[in-house]
Design an enzyme around this catalytic site. Structure first.
Site, PDB file in Angstrom:
ATOM      1  N   ASP A 117       0.984  -1.153  -0.091  1.00  0.00           N
ATOM      2  CA  ASP A 117       0.031  -0.043   0.055  1.00  0.00           C
ATOM      3  C   ASP A 117       0.778   1.311   0.026  1.00  0.00           C
ATOM      4  OD1 ASP A 117       0.668  -0.563   2.751  1.00  0.00           O
ATOM      5  OD2 ASP A 117      -0.722   0.765   3.516  1.00  0.00           O
ATOM      6  N   GLU A 121       0.252  -1.282   5.731  1.00  0.00           N
ATOM      7  CA  GLU A 121       1.225  -0.864   6.706  1.00  0.00           C
ATOM      8  C   GLU A 121       1.020   0.565   6.827  1.00  0.00           C
ATOM      9  OE1 GLU A 121       5.404   0.531   7.619  1.00  0.00           O
ATOM     10  OE2 GLU A 121       3.943   1.139   5.791  1.00  0.00           O
TER      11      GLU A 121
END
Length: 415
Positions: A85, A180
């Site tokens: 991400d 994350e």
């Protein structure tokens, strides 16, 4: 060993950053955005094309894969991990990466928004990359080097090891995580399925950075209950939760305990979200310090600020809730010094001077370390993160590839 190797890290990186994988801190789903799985599916397909038969994407958006060992030695299983991400701080949609070949040391003007200039005065590391090939975005989005540089490095290192069976190594587990950036990257990770004993996240910045220490972190939320009365008849009765929230924020010190006034190993209290109406307001904070017990001291200070403000509003109410987020991975890594030692050896084999740095932030590795996978963080070259001026050196990414390969080799050689 790498003299005749045709690196794929740059072409992989350029492909990956064009896939929008931005996570959403306000989402309650996991992963927080389904589009993160788009990159996961591509990575699985590429791993399978390389011959890794167990590569798969699970329901939570994790990519798991195994590169089988090729040594008779009983070597601990090592995991290499990066997150898919990108930050919610800046758009990650329609990223247009630009390669600046043979960078000459000048300020870099980003063409789609000439007001975005990566100035060497503001980015001194960029000057050190004179002669390298630098990748930036076009000025309208972040680049996504955080952490697609790590993803690309792991993928290229996997490709290298498959092409060079003479490099002996134990079983290697490959892990790509979602979310994350919103602090949930390992919330649904199956540690038993991962089956690794030690790990390394590829999510660091400058060439040679080897991070075995990070902030310990708590989150805090202040909820203020005001008294809502029609403003036409409010004298002496209305108490605005919005104004109380403003007073709490204004009472925080201007010269200390904040990200903008601290550096090195200094901790801070940082308001990250304010939302409210007259009747109710909320303030979200992050609390950070390298010394875990100091988190309580920061929380107590915040509570004292709140209590002092609230003494002026006896008919209003307020609560402060503090929740643990993650802890300093050094508390675990100090028990396994070989994990960091082998990373230093691998970097020196790659002709890199390792630099041990504390992370003023966190990575998946900090939580993984406390979940039973001691896991320091290694450089990728990603710089100026979470903004439109993000950049990465292709040569730094290539050195990250080398470091992964030498790390796998070092674990095998030392047993």
């Amino acid at each position: 060993m790498f003299e005749n190797y045709a690196y794929t890290v740059a072409e992989r990186f350029l492909r990956y950053v064009q896939i929008d994988t931005q996570s959403d801190p306000l989402s309650e789903s996991f992963p927080s955005t389904e589009k993160q799985k788009d990159l996961g599916r591509l990575l699985v397909a590429e791993l399978q094309a390389l011959g890794i038969v167990d590569a798969h994407l699970d329901e939570w958006g994790y990519v798991y894969a195994t590169l089988p060992g090729n040594t008779p030695k009983k070597v601990p299983v090592i995991c290499f991990c990066s997150h898919m991400d990108t930050s919610s701080d800046c758009s990650g949609a329609q990223v247009k990466p630009i390669v600046h070949h043979h960078y000459a040391g000048q300020d870099i003007v980003l063409p789609d928004d000439p007001a975005q200039v990566i100035r060497t005065a503001d980015h001194p590391y960029l000057l050190q990359k004179t002669g390298d090939d630098i990748i930036t975005a076009s000025g309208l989005t972040l680049l996504g080097a955080d952490d697609k540089a790590g993803v690309a490095a792991i993928m290229d290192a996997t490709c290298f090891l498959l092409q060079h069976p003479e490099v002996k190594h134990g079983d290697i587990r490959i892990l790509f995580t979602p979310d994350e950036e919103v602090g949930r990257g390992v919330n649904h990770l199956d540690m038993q399925k991962l089956g690794a004993q030690f790990g390394y996240t590829l999510d660091g910045g400058e060439l040679g950075s080897l991070e075995d220490e990070n902030f310990s972190a708590d989150g805090a939320k202040i909820v203020i209950e005001g008294v809502s009365v029609h403003p036409g008849t409010a004298k002496g009765r209305l108490v605005s939760a919005i104004k109380i929230a403003a007073e709490v924020l204004a009472a925080l010190p201007a010269d200390s305990r904040s990200p903008e006034t601290t550096e090195g190993r200094e901790g801070f209290i940082h308001p990250v979200r304010v939302e409210g109406v007259v009747e109710r307001a909320e303030i979200d904070f992050i609390i950070r310090d390298f010394d875990t017990p100091a988190l309580q001291e920061h929380a107590d200070f915040l509570r004292s600020v709140l209590n002092k403000v609230m003494t002026r509003y006896p008919t209003a109410r307020a609560t402060l809730q503090v929740k643990e987020q993650y802890r300093n991975m050094k508390e675990i890594l100090d028990q396994y010094p070989q994990v960091v030692e082998y990373a230093s050896i691998a970097m020196r084999k790659a002709m890199i001077a390792p630099v041990n740095l504390p992370i003023r932030g966190g990575t998946d590795g900090s939580r993984l370390s406390f979940m039973g996978l001691p896991c320091p963080n290694i450089f990728t070259g990603e710089m100026a993160l979470h903004g439109k001026q993000e950049y990465v050196s292709i040569q730094d990414m290539q050195k990250a590839v080398q470091t992964i390969v030498y790390l796998a080799q070092t674990w095998e050689a030392h047993l």
